[in-house]
Design an enzyme around this catalytic site. Structure first.
Site, mmCIF file in Angstrom:
data_model
loop_
_atom_site.group_PDB
_atom_site.id
_atom_site.type_symbol
_atom_site.label_atom_id
_atom_site.label_comp_id
_atom_site.label_asym_id
_atom_site.label_seq_id
_atom_site.Cartn_x
_atom_site.Cartn_y
_atom_site.Cartn_z
ATOM 1 N N LYS A 22 0.828 -1.211 0.000
ATOM 2 C CA LYS A 22 0.000 0.000 0.000
ATOM 3 C C LYS A 22 0.862 1.260 0.000
ATOM 4 C CE LYS A 22 -1.882 1.721 3.842
ATOM 5 N NZ LYS A 22 -1.731 3.201 3.924
ATOM 6 N N ASN A 23 1.876 1.290 0.849
ATOM 7 C CA ASN A 23 2.665 2.503 0.994
ATOM 8 C C ASN A 23 3.646 2.721 -0.151
ATOM 9 O OD1 ASN A 23 1.381 3.154 3.387
ATOM 10 N ND2 ASN A 23 2.875 2.080 4.652
ATOM 11 N N ASP A 305 3.994 0.925 12.222
ATOM 12 C CA ASP A 305 2.824 0.284 11.616
ATOM 13 C C ASP A 305 2.597 -1.138 12.109
ATOM 14 O OD1 ASP A 305 2.050 2.459 10.171
ATOM 15 O OD2 ASP A 305 2.704 1.712 8.228
ATOM 16 N N ARG A 397 -8.428 -0.711 4.306
ATOM 17 C CA ARG A 397 -7.529 0.296 3.744
ATOM 18 C C ARG A 397 -6.156 -0.290 3.460
ATOM 19 N NH1 ARG A 397 -7.057 5.701 6.934
ATOM 20 N NH2 ARG A 397 -5.729 6.040 5.118
#
Length: 418
Positions: A22-23, A305, A397
């Protein structure tokens, strides 16, 4: 509204292929608007944040098409340098579009960003750097208005190695006049992935992954075909799922060198780990050991995270562990929900003392942010009885079909729509 219902106590055993990061994908999608033609980007996970990013691309005038895990981005008809405040507020990382739009238009107008409520993430480092590159920035009515007659390369020292600020500077600098040098740059693997993508387009970036990055401005960037790196946070989450349930797991498309600190900690807590050919094999020895202290730090330190998933693991370890959160002030929001499931955790300021209990107990809990939601799923896998996790939109997400991946490894987990 979605909920996950989990019957705990089943060891996780099986194989999972790790999704794209995702990042990494979000700044690369933003960078695609600078190409003179259509870029093809593989291994794009189906996540809410990726969907929102695609909506922003379309709002700017890009043609966006998805075929399975591949996105086709064509910016040839881009006609807009403004991102609506509503779109920006839905996702904190949308600020990454600022640098890319500036590189295309020499001006940008973006709403102030929003996102997960894990604490303040000020964008002053972004603004300070862009101003040093010759961008005039004003804030009014919830928007940042940016404009420059000429964006120039310069020396930029970051007071903190911010990932987002490093990426925004890189995106702005690739088409700037002259060279830009970033010192105290973020060193995360996602920074390297963005640099690889930009260099493939024709950019001249050296030093990504180190604390000093040098960017030579170029006039033109070409469309490319690229594959997104695997998600290192997702990989660690699934490794924890096996250890917390006394199971065994094999991860495919997982890069061990990206998660040295996490693998070392899992080994310390009792896991047997082997790595080979972008594959990680973890086996539990049936007992979870405590760790003395865990401090979140910028990469290559222990990632913030993954702090909450590791706290779920430490909650059922033999002994006491201490967590110190150095990155975000509100990243203990999952604690009350873990306590509801039987954890013994005491928080004081940015420190949490976790005394291990034998096992979690099923309960009705709610996710308040992405990684904390993953921690609740991990706790539920270990728990005696049934757990219902609400707030699943947060988990979506960052995790592509978390229930599907865990189900195929034996977990009794299902998604319900209410």
């Amino acid at each position: 509204m979605n909920k996950l219902v989990i019957d705990g106590g089943v060891p996780i055993r099986g194989e999972i292929t790790i999704q794209g990061a995702k990042n990494a994908v979000l700044p690369i999608l933003a960078a695609s608007i600078m190409a003179d033609g259509e870029s093809v980007i593989h291994n794009c996970p189906r996540l809410r944040d990726v969907e929102k990013t695609c909506i922003i691309l379309e709002d700017l005038g890009c043609d966006v098409r998805r075929e399975q895990d591949t996105l086709y981005i064509n910016p040839e008809n881009i006609n807009n340098c403004k991102i609506d405040e509503k779109l920006m507020r839905e996702m904190r990382s949308s600020i990454i579009f600022l640098g890319a739009i500036l590189a295309v238009w020499n001006k940008a107008e973006v709403g102030m960003p929003g996102g997960c409520p894990i604490g303040l993430r000020p964008i002053d480092l972004h603004i300070k750097a862009l101003r040093k590159m010759g961008v005039q920035i004003t804030e009014e009515f919830g928007y940042l208005k940016c404009e420059s007659d000429k964006i120039s390369g310069t020396q930029i020292h970051l007071d903190f190695p911010s990932v987002g600020a490093t990426e925004n500077i890189m995106l702005t600098a690739v088409k700037a006049d002259g060279a830009t040098v970033i010192t105290n740059a973020a060193r995360e693997p996602e920074i390297i992935d963005l640099a690889k993508f930009l260099n493939l387009m024709g950019a001249k970036i050296n030093g990504a992954g180190s604390s000093m990055i040098v960017i030579e401005g170029v006039k033109k960037l070409n469309p490319v075909e690229y594959t997104i790196m695997p998600d290192r946070i997702v990989a660690q989450t699934y490794l924890i799922s096996a250890l917390i349930t006394g199971g065994e797991i094999v991860l495919k498309d997982a890069i061990a060198s990206h998660i040295h600190s996490g693998l070392a900690l899992l080994s310390e807590m009792g896991a047997k780990i082997n790595t080979y050919d972008n594959t990680i094999h973890l086996k539990s020895n049936g007992k979870i050991k405590n760790v003395h202290i865990i401090k979140t730090m910028p990469y290559p330190g222990f990632a913030t995270d993954i702090q909450s998933p590791f706290m779920a693991l430490a909650s059922v370890a033999d002994g006491t562990s201490v967590f110190v959160e150095n990155m975000f002030e509100n990243r203990f929001r999952h604690v009350d929900e873990l306590v509801r499931m039987g954890a013994d955790i005491k928080v004081e300021g940015r420190s949490a003392v976790v005394r291990g209990v034998k096992r979690f107990s099923g309960a009705n809990v709610e996710a308040y942010e992405l990684r904390g939601g993953a921690a609740l799923v991990l706790a539920a896998l270990n728990a005696e009885g049934k757990t219902t996790v609400s707030g699943v939109d947060f988990i979506d997400r960052g995790y592509q079909c978390i229930e599907g991946n865990l189900s195929k490894c034996g977990a009794k987990i299902k998604r319900i729509h209410i």
